[in-house]
Design an enzyme around this catalytic site. Sequence first.
Site, mmCIF file in Angstrom:
data_model
loop_
_atom_site.group_PDB
_atom_site.id
_atom_site.type_symbol
_atom_site.label_atom_id
_atom_site.label_comp_id
_atom_site.label_asym_id
_atom_site.label_seq_id
_atom_site.Cartn_x
_atom_site.Cartn_y
_atom_site.Cartn_z
ATOM 1 N N ASP A 77 0.834 -1.198 0.000
ATOM 2 C CA ASP A 77 0.000 0.000 0.000
ATOM 3 C C ASP A 77 0.869 1.248 0.000
ATOM 4 O O ASP A 77 0.587 2.228 -0.680
ATOM 5 C CB ASP A 77 -0.856 0.043 1.273
ATOM 6 C CG ASP A 77 -2.159 -0.689 1.068
ATOM 7 O OD1 ASP A 77 -2.331 -1.296 -0.009
ATOM 8 O OD2 ASP A 77 -2.991 -0.655 1.993
ATOM 9 N N ALA A 109 3.924 1.693 -1.094
ATOM 10 C CA ALA A 109 4.571 1.938 -2.375
ATOM 11 C C ALA A 109 3.547 2.479 -3.376
ATOM 12 O O ALA A 109 3.836 3.379 -4.174
ATOM 13 C CB ALA A 109 5.206 0.656 -2.905
ATOM 14 N N TYR A 110 2.329 1.947 -3.311
ATOM 15 C CA TYR A 110 1.266 2.407 -4.208
ATOM 16 C C TYR A 110 0.922 3.865 -3.916
ATOM 17 O O TYR A 110 0.824 4.687 -4.822
ATOM 18 C CB TYR A 110 0.037 1.510 -4.039
ATOM 19 C CG TYR A 110 -1.161 1.981 -4.840
ATOM 20 C CD1 TYR A 110 -1.281 1.670 -6.186
ATOM 21 C CD2 TYR A 110 -2.165 2.738 -4.243
ATOM 22 C CE1 TYR A 110 -2.362 2.104 -6.926
ATOM 23 C CE2 TYR A 110 -3.256 3.182 -4.975
ATOM 24 C CZ TYR A 110 -3.350 2.865 -6.319
ATOM 25 O OH TYR A 110 -4.425 3.306 -7.031
ATOM 26 N N ASP A 111 0.776 4.173 -2.626
ATOM 27 C CA ASP A 111 0.465 5.550 -2.239
ATOM 28 C C ASP A 111 1.542 6.510 -2.727
ATOM 29 O O ASP A 111 1.252 7.633 -3.139
ATOM 30 C CB ASP A 111 0.309 5.664 -0.722
ATOM 31 C CG ASP A 111 -0.975 4.990 -0.234
ATOM 32 O OD1 ASP A 111 -1.906 4.832 -1.046
ATOM 33 O OD2 ASP A 111 -1.036 4.609 0.947
ATOM 34 N N SER A 160 -13.546 6.929 -2.398
ATOM 35 C CA SER A 160 -12.366 6.430 -1.724
ATOM 36 C C SER A 160 -12.033 7.468 -0.655
ATOM 37 O O SER A 160 -12.747 8.458 -0.524
ATOM 38 C CB SER A 160 -11.303 6.311 -2.805
ATOM 39 O OG SER A 160 -10.079 6.083 -2.249
ATOM 40 N N GLU A 205 -12.960 5.757 13.626
ATOM 41 C CA GLU A 205 -13.304 4.328 13.512
ATOM 42 C C GLU A 205 -12.114 3.589 12.938
ATOM 43 O O GLU A 205 -11.330 4.180 12.199
ATOM 44 C CB GLU A 205 -14.423 4.117 12.482
ATOM 45 C CG GLU A 205 -15.738 4.684 12.804
ATOM 46 C CD GLU A 205 -16.724 4.470 11.648
ATOM 47 O OE1 GLU A 205 -16.286 4.203 10.514
ATOM 48 O OE2 GLU A 205 -17.917 4.565 11.927
ATOM 49 N N LYS A 222 -10.047 1.531 10.288
ATOM 50 C CA LYS A 222 -10.154 1.395 8.836
ATOM 51 C C LYS A 222 -9.927 -0.077 8.500
ATOM 52 O O LYS A 222 -8.815 -0.595 8.600
ATOM 53 C CB LYS A 222 -9.110 2.265 8.134
ATOM 54 C CG LYS A 222 -9.233 2.199 6.625
ATOM 55 C CD LYS A 222 -8.349 3.248 5.969
ATOM 56 C CE LYS A 222 -8.555 3.298 4.468
ATOM 57 N NZ LYS A 222 -8.303 2.043 3.780
ATOM 58 N N ASP A 228 -9.399 -3.455 6.623
ATOM 59 C CA ASP A 228 -8.706 -3.817 5.397
ATOM 60 C C ASP A 228 -9.454 -4.975 4.744
ATOM 61 O O ASP A 228 -9.117 -6.137 4.916
ATOM 62 C CB ASP A 228 -7.270 -4.214 5.731
ATOM 63 C CG ASP A 228 -6.363 -4.058 4.534
ATOM 64 O OD1 ASP A 228 -6.855 -3.592 3.485
ATOM 65 O OD2 ASP A 228 -5.186 -4.402 4.645
ATOM 66 N N TYR A 270 -20.623 0.947 7.674
ATOM 67 C CA TYR A 270 -20.060 2.201 8.216
ATOM 68 C C TYR A 270 -20.590 3.488 7.587
ATOM 69 O O TYR A 270 -20.188 4.566 7.982
ATOM 70 C CB TYR A 270 -18.542 2.201 8.172
ATOM 71 C CG TYR A 270 -17.905 1.802 6.864
ATOM 72 C CD1 TYR A 270 -18.135 2.506 5.693
ATOM 73 C CD2 TYR A 270 -17.042 0.712 6.817
ATOM 74 C CE1 TYR A 270 -17.543 2.136 4.511
ATOM 75 C CE2 TYR A 270 -16.432 0.329 5.631
ATOM 76 C CZ TYR A 270 -16.699 1.050 4.478
ATOM 77 O OH TYR A 270 -16.099 0.679 3.308
ATOM 78 N N LYS A 310 -14.284 10.969 10.605
ATOM 79 C CA LYS A 310 -15.466 11.453 9.888
ATOM 80 C C LYS A 310 -16.085 12.609 10.649
ATOM 81 O O LYS A 310 -16.254 12.516 11.872
ATOM 82 C CB LYS A 310 -16.512 10.338 9.775
ATOM 83 C CG LYS A 310 -16.018 9.135 9.004
ATOM 84 C CD LYS A 310 -17.051 8.020 8.982
ATOM 85 C CE LYS A 310 -16.481 6.843 8.219
ATOM 86 N NZ LYS A 310 -17.357 5.664 8.270
ATOM 87 N N LYS A 365 -3.352 6.616 8.100
ATOM 88 C CA LYS A 365 -2.755 5.295 7.912
ATOM 89 C C LYS A 365 -1.795 4.933 9.035
ATOM 90 O O LYS A 365 -1.144 5.785 9.619
ATOM 91 C CB LYS A 365 -1.993 5.265 6.585
ATOM 92 C CG LYS A 365 -2.888 5.379 5.361
ATOM 93 C CD LYS A 365 -3.600 4.076 5.103
ATOM 94 C CE LYS A 365 -4.065 3.962 3.690
ATOM 95 N NZ LYS A 365 -3.449 3.032 2.841
ATOM 96 N N CYS A 424 19.091 -24.192 -12.731
ATOM 97 C CA CYS A 424 17.742 -24.304 -12.205
ATOM 98 C C CYS A 424 17.699 -25.378 -11.117
ATOM 99 O O CYS A 424 18.142 -26.507 -11.340
ATOM 100 C CB CYS A 424 16.787 -24.666 -13.339
ATOM 101 S SG CYS A 424 15.148 -25.099 -12.758
ATOM 102 N N CYS A 427 15.545 -28.534 -12.542
ATOM 103 C CA CYS A 427 15.887 -29.406 -13.679
ATOM 104 C C CYS A 427 17.358 -29.308 -14.068
ATOM 105 O O CYS A 427 17.775 -29.928 -15.039
ATOM 106 C CB CYS A 427 15.003 -29.084 -14.881
ATOM 107 S SG CYS A 427 15.427 -27.528 -15.683
ATOM 108 N N CYS A 446 15.131 -20.080 -15.992
ATOM 109 C CA CYS A 446 15.549 -21.431 -16.353
ATOM 110 C C CYS A 446 15.331 -21.613 -17.846
ATOM 111 O O CYS A 446 14.290 -21.253 -18.381
ATOM 112 C CB CYS A 446 14.711 -22.431 -15.569
ATOM 113 S SG CYS A 446 14.781 -24.089 -16.234
ATOM 114 N N CYS A 486 11.543 -28.794 -17.728
ATOM 115 C CA CYS A 486 11.688 -28.429 -16.322
ATOM 116 C C CYS A 486 10.413 -28.817 -15.579
ATOM 117 O O CYS A 486 9.335 -28.346 -15.931
ATOM 118 C CB CYS A 486 11.944 -26.928 -16.192
ATOM 119 S SG CYS A 486 12.014 -26.375 -14.490
#
Length: 688
Positions: free
Chosen positions: A38, A40-42, A87, A121, A123, A125, A232, A296, A320, A414, A417, A432, A438
């Site tokens: 999350d 890294a995404y943010d 969101s 409240e 959050k 997940d 909620y 809220k 967060k 590998c 194999c 490989c 394999c």
Amino acid sequence: MTTLFDTIDPALRHAELAAEIRRHDALYHTHDTPEISDAAYDALRRELEDIESRFPNLVTPESPTRKIGAMPARGFQKVPHALPMLSLSNLFEDTEVPVFIERVRKFLGLRPQETLSIVGEPKIDGLSCSLRYENGKLLQAATRGDGTTGEDITANVRTIADIPPTLPSGVPEIIEIRGEIYMRRDDFATLNTRQIEAKEPPFANPRNAAAGSVRQLDPAITAARPLHFFGYAFGMLSSPVAQTQWDIRRVLETWGFAQAEPAARCETVSEILAYYQDVLERRADLPFDIDGVVYKVDRVDWQTRLGAVSRAPRWACAHKFPPEQAITRLNKISVQVGRTGVLTPVAELEPVTVGGVVVSRATLHNEDEIARKDIREGDMVLIQRAGDVIPQIVRVLTEKRSGAEKPYEFPTICPECQSHAVRENDAVARRCTGGLICPAQAAQRLRHFVSRPAFDIEGLGAKIVQELWEDGLLKSPADIFRLESRNASLETPLQNREGWGEVSTRNLFAAINARRRISLPRFLYALGIPQIGESTARRLAAFYGTLEALSEAMTQAQQNEDNGARADLLSIEDIGPAVASEVIEFFAEPHNRAAIEDLTAQITVAPFESPTSTPSPVSGKTVVFTGTLATMTREEAKARAHALGAKVSGSVSKKTDYLIAGEDAGSKRTKAIELGVTVLSEEEWNAL
Ligand code: IVH
């Protein structure tokens, strides 16, 4: 000071970020298989927002900042939301809390002595869901989807015991309740144990498990999964039911909707921060995963006045939590081999509890990551669960080293194999080269081979493939088509085995025989060439027409870099240099060639069927395109020519029937005239 933008073209970076975010949105929302945390995404989103605030001309309606989540997956009916499912914007630091409060006060024009109550409240997940009740009866349940349109998951939601099918009498005629479907941590652990026993892949975390369970096309499967729900908020309401958020919680509770605890009504920033701290400390003891708290504005009339900006309400925000961390010993680094042969290192850890979940493995991503963090077997490591992914190693506690730890050497053969494992050019992954010999790749490729978009063999699901593979009955795709004849000479034929029978065995063979003739796109997809999905397989099929033509072109492309065969491949839409190399290399690999020959001895790969099969003036003719075409792309032109039964070649020779010359046609045109080949303009060609 130099900024990022001194060296990076903002438009380019914007496009890059948007594409990356869209990809992660789809992974997260549509496939339930996030690749990054999350956090890294943010960070990606914040960088995009930052660019857009500096360069507002880059904002388009398609920008991920204007959209929420991803479009619904296929398989479920689409449901437009009466009111968008929003969101939340995120706060990461305590210092951002007073900023949020001030912004709200200013928007509402509150005087200093006026109290602004905020409800805090947890959050949750999980997976957000909107429930629509009409006249007190549950009529429809939908996922968030892209915020405007979700998926109809009514049948699945009806199996969740926490969700009342009816509301008490006297409630408003239309009520939409928004909330979160989630899975408890203990239930998640039990489910994963069952998944592993059934040889099904385990879920990465409770959120993915909940999402995967809700997204089942068969509600019976959802019913067997331990899902819960917290209500909620309200969506559409035909008449108001409460004046404050605090009362909304109470009303929902009396209607039978569980409320997430701990919750608090706060009047000052310090009360809010104390609440945050309290929940953070109790986080690991909660029976469900949370990734922060939500604030809220309590008064509903103020919520209405505050409204929303693009994708998030102004009256609420999420604060967060930092990712949950723990320290443990890394016992061993093991290497797994995937379907496409990628070697993925995995850290085997001394089991440790991180935020209520016992963790014994962590992803190491790839070879470079191990080197960069200098991770060694025997090291004490700091790990973190970042909400949506399997734990990661943050860093090594080098001060705890005894001196006996040796730098890790990534295998170059590998582990499955013993074929060479190589890194091509600047690829991050080591792969490989064993292809279909394999075992790790073979079993997984077989599963891919029989999957629905590929050979779609009914009765030959993942479990049976695994069983037959372990038995040695299925080693390569061609073995599937030899199964019936081999079965006759087995000591214990399938029909006499446990779990099988006369009927199921006969049906299986019938299903296999029904696929002895297969379309070229399905065949190409089934081969499991890295990066070749259904649509690229189709484009390849449309372009080359037959397996023989494709195979021949790949041989040419392999032999010589600039004989036009590679350029032809690159002219196909969606095929860039990386994908082109994958296809060429796949066909260059002798194992793969052998496997294809083995297969084609058993089955027939039908040439690509063009939408028109009536003979056309160009059927059987050899045509060459040159110059820039005005009405279509080169790929389109070639595909149309193929569809009309023509052969398309890259160079002009005596065998050429027509040269279609676009704008700026050069030497090919001259050559065609010399050889007496008919030269057509684009218009003339279109008329034909
Ligand atoms: S209120 C208009 N309350 O978090 C605001 N959302 O990151 C509606 N979520 O889409 C959301 N716990 O799926 C709200 N106590 C809570 C929540 C919560 C989890 C989810 C929700 C939302 C997402 C935003």
